[in-house]
Design an enzyme around this catalytic site. Structure first.
Site, short mmCIF file in Angstrom:
data_model
loop_
_atom_site.label_atom_id
_atom_site.label_comp_id
_atom_site.label_asym_id
_atom_site.label_seq_id
_atom_site.Cartn_x
_atom_site.Cartn_y
_atom_site.Cartn_z
N TYR A 24 21.31 27.03 73.92
CA TYR A 24 20.38 27.67 72.97
C TYR A 24 19.46 26.61 72.39
O TYR A 24 19.21 26.53 71.21
CB TYR A 24 21.18 28.39 71.88
CG TYR A 24 20.40 29.44 71.12
CD1 TYR A 24 20.01 30.62 71.75
CD2 TYR A 24 20.06 29.26 69.78
CE1 TYR A 24 19.30 31.59 71.06
CE2 TYR A 24 19.35 30.24 69.08
CZ TYR A 24 18.98 31.39 69.73
OH TYR A 24 18.27 32.37 69.04
N GLU A 84 21.56 16.96 83.12
CA GLU A 84 22.55 15.93 83.46
C GLU A 84 24.00 16.43 83.34
O GLU A 84 24.91 15.81 83.87
CB GLU A 84 22.33 14.66 82.62
CG GLU A 84 22.44 14.81 81.12
CD GLU A 84 21.12 15.19 80.44
OE1 GLU A 84 20.22 15.77 81.10
OE2 GLU A 84 21.01 14.93 79.23
N GLN A 86 24.83 19.77 84.09
CA GLN A 86 24.95 21.08 84.75
C GLN A 86 26.01 21.09 85.86
O GLN A 86 26.69 22.09 86.04
CB GLN A 86 23.59 21.53 85.31
CG GLN A 86 22.63 21.93 84.19
CD GLN A 86 21.26 22.34 84.69
OE1 GLN A 86 21.00 22.35 85.90
NE2 GLN A 86 20.37 22.69 83.76
N HIS A 108 14.91 24.75 86.26
CA HIS A 108 14.46 23.50 86.88
C HIS A 108 15.28 23.35 88.16
O HIS A 108 16.47 23.65 88.16
CB HIS A 108 14.70 22.35 85.90
CG HIS A 108 14.21 21.00 86.38
ND1 HIS A 108 13.13 20.84 87.22
CD2 HIS A 108 14.65 19.75 86.09
CE1 HIS A 108 12.94 19.55 87.43
NE2 HIS A 108 13.84 18.87 86.78
N GLU A 231 -6.45 11.98 68.50
CA GLU A 231 -7.55 12.65 69.22
C GLU A 231 -7.18 13.07 70.64
O GLU A 231 -7.91 13.85 71.27
CB GLU A 231 -8.79 11.74 69.26
CG GLU A 231 -9.58 11.78 67.97
CD GLU A 231 -11.02 11.33 68.17
OE1 GLU A 231 -11.66 11.80 69.13
OE2 GLU A 231 -11.49 10.51 67.37
N SER A 252 -20.02 13.41 73.24
CA SER A 252 -21.40 12.91 73.25
C SER A 252 -21.75 12.32 74.62
O SER A 252 -20.85 11.98 75.40
CB SER A 252 -21.55 11.82 72.18
OG SER A 252 -20.75 10.70 72.54
P1 NAD Z 1 17.96 21.40 75.26
O1 NAD Z 1 18.49 20.02 75.22
O2 NAD Z 1 16.82 21.76 74.37
O3 NAD Z 1 19.12 22.45 74.97
C1 NAD Z 1 20.35 22.41 75.61
C2 NAD Z 1 21.27 23.45 75.02
O4 NAD Z 1 22.47 23.48 75.80
C3 NAD Z 1 21.71 23.17 73.58
O5 NAD Z 1 21.78 24.37 72.89
C4 NAD Z 1 23.10 22.57 73.76
O6 NAD Z 1 23.92 22.83 72.64
C5 NAD Z 1 23.60 23.37 74.97
N1 NAD Z 1 24.65 22.71 75.76
C6 NAD Z 1 24.78 21.41 76.08
N2 NAD Z 1 25.85 21.23 76.86
C7 NAD Z 1 26.41 22.44 77.05
C8 NAD Z 1 27.55 22.90 77.76
N3 NAD Z 1 28.32 22.07 78.46
N4 NAD Z 1 27.84 24.22 77.73
C9 NAD Z 1 27.06 25.08 77.05
N5 NAD Z 1 25.96 24.71 76.36
C10 NAD Z 1 25.64 23.40 76.35
O7 NAD Z 1 17.58 21.70 76.81
P2 NAD Z 1 16.19 22.22 77.41
O8 NAD Z 1 15.14 21.16 77.20
O9 NAD Z 1 15.94 23.61 76.93
O10 NAD Z 1 16.51 22.23 78.97
C11 NAD Z 1 17.29 23.26 79.58
C12 NAD Z 1 16.83 23.44 81.01
O11 NAD Z 1 15.49 23.91 81.03
C13 NAD Z 1 16.85 22.18 81.85
O12 NAD Z 1 17.20 22.53 83.17
C14 NAD Z 1 15.39 21.73 81.82
O13 NAD Z 1 15.02 20.94 82.93
C15 NAD Z 1 14.70 23.08 81.85
N6 NAD Z 1 13.33 23.08 81.34
C16 NAD Z 1 13.10 22.63 80.07
C17 NAD Z 1 11.83 22.70 79.54
C18 NAD Z 1 11.58 22.33 78.10
O14 NAD Z 1 10.59 22.75 77.58
N7 NAD Z 1 12.44 21.62 77.39
C19 NAD Z 1 10.76 23.19 80.33
C20 NAD Z 1 11.03 23.66 81.63
C21 NAD Z 1 12.33 23.61 82.11
#
Ligand code: NAD
Ligand code: MG
Length: 339
Positions: A24, A84, A86, A108, A231, A252
């Site tokens: 979340y 990292e 997953q 991702h 900027e 400009s």
């Molecule tokens: P984040 O670090 O903002 O959030 C991770 C969430 O996972 C947190 O709520 C944390 O408490 C929870 N968490 C951590 N370990 C856990 C576990 N073992 N079990 C259950 N919950 C757990 O992460 P994010 O930046 O939203 O990234 C999530 C995915 O989205 C990644 O694959 C990332 O590459 C992808 N992504 C992120 C963005 C971005 O805007 N941040 C954009 C595109 C894709």
């Protein structure tokens, strides 16, 4: 390039399903809330039992479960925990608990493309990757718009993975902006390259070099900050809106002439050879291997770099200016909900 919009998606394919969003954070809160507001009635958030985000999700009226419980319950599991961790999450909590024929989804391509996760063969595996930060995915949706998303299918066990992914993408608001068809490989490698060479790494290095050059030449750090940091957003907004020509039209003639004569002196052709090295390391899997080794060791050099970056003069000047002029931060996209 294949682009889909809301009219191409059958959102009822996702609304009827039990959807678990794991995590979340930046993306997780946006997916869970947008799905719910699009009419998905059975959305739950999966978090570790000690997670500070449990309260936040429950505060929004969302059910919270553990990942293992969610995997047993859900038809679609979207993995939005950090990349990292997953593989460990999948091996320990998902692999043996996911229902036969369920869908496993990602935002991702990294874990699947680099085979850190090898999904069970009975699963559909798709990716819905917003091309923007999670907080923008939520704020754009809330104002009736959306962020473009990439859609890819890595495994189509049901024969329906693409349509389910398309429905999911539409339900988080992607179909209002454009849902672009791609592959896990293409999304993953271009995403890593972009964030390293241009968006995060390239841009911060360019900003720092400019800031330091002015400060070392004796100019006030506040002036250097306004020029080389503040900027940037205004210039990027113009490029975002109408391309590089649109930016050059707005600045400009002096600035435009300076762009032509000095831009290629600062970022010359030789930069491409170094960018190619960065790309080679991504394609060969070396970058991901190094990052996972770093994570397995407790991220010592990552944390050290983070400390060094936080101590850079640029951060101090920025904090001081935001304190003096709060409007600077008000327009900014700052992720305040990260835990
Ligand atoms: P984040 O670090 O903002 O959030 C991770 C969430 O996972 C947190 O709520 C944390 O408490 C929870 N968490 C951590 N370990 C856990 C576990 N073992 N079990 C259950 N919950 C757990 O992460 P994010 O930046 O939203 O990234 C999530 C995915 O989205 C990644 O694959 C990332 O590459 C992808 N992504 C992120 C963005 C971005 O805007 N941040 C954009 C595109 C894709
Ligand atoms: Mg990216």
């Amino acid at each position: 390039m294949q682009v889909y919009y809301d009219r191409d998606a059958d959102v009822s394919l996702i609304k009827k399903k039990k959807i678990a969003v794991i995590g979340y954070g930046s993306q997780g809160h946006a997916h869970a809330l947008n799905l719910r507001d699009s009419g998905a009635t059975d959305v739950c958030v999966a978090l570790r039992e000690d997670s500070a985000s449990i309260k936040k999700a429950e505060g929004e009226g969302l059910k919270v479960m553990t990942s293992a419980e969610a995997a047993k319950w859900a038809d679609v599991v979207m993995v939005l925990s950090p990349d990292e961790g997953q593989a460990q999450l999948y091996n320990e909590h998902l692999k043996d608990n996911l229902k036969q024929g369920a869908a496993l989804a990602f935002a991702h391509g990294l874990s699947v493309h680099f085979r850190l996760i090898e999904p069970r063969e009975d699963l559909d595996v798709f990716m819905v990757a917003p091309k923007g930060p999670g907080h923008t995915v939520r704020s754009e949706y809330a104002r009736g718009a959306g962020v473009p998303v990439l859609l890819a299918v890595a495994q189509d066990a049901s024969g329906n993975a693409h349509d389910i992914g398309l429905a999911y993408a539409s339900a988080i608001g992607g179909g209002r902006a454009g849902i672009i068809g791609t592959t896990f490989r293409e999304e993953c490698e271009t995403d890593l390259f972009g964030e390293q060479s241009v968006l995060c790494g390239g841009l911060t290095s360019l900003i720092k070099a400019g800031f330091e050059t002015l400060v070392e030449a004796g100019y006030a750090p506040e002036m250097a900050y306004f020029e080389c940091v503040h900027e940037v957003k205004l210039i990027v907004d113009l490029i975002y809106e109408g391309g590089i020509a649109n930016m050059r039209y707005s600045v400009s003639n002096t600035a435009e002439y300076g762009d032509y004569v000095s831009g290629p002196r600062v970022v010359d052709e030789s930069v491409k050879a170094r960018m190619k090295e960065v790309l080679d390391d991504i394609q060969s899997g070396r970058f991901v291997r190094d990052w996972m080794t770093e994570c397995a060791a407790g991220q010592p050099s990552f944390k050290a770099e983070r400390r060094i970056a936080a101590e850079h003069g640029i951060e101090e000047v920025g904090a001081k200016l935001r304190g003096m002029m709060p409007w600077i931060a008000e327009n900014a996209l700052v992720d305040k909900s990260k835990n």
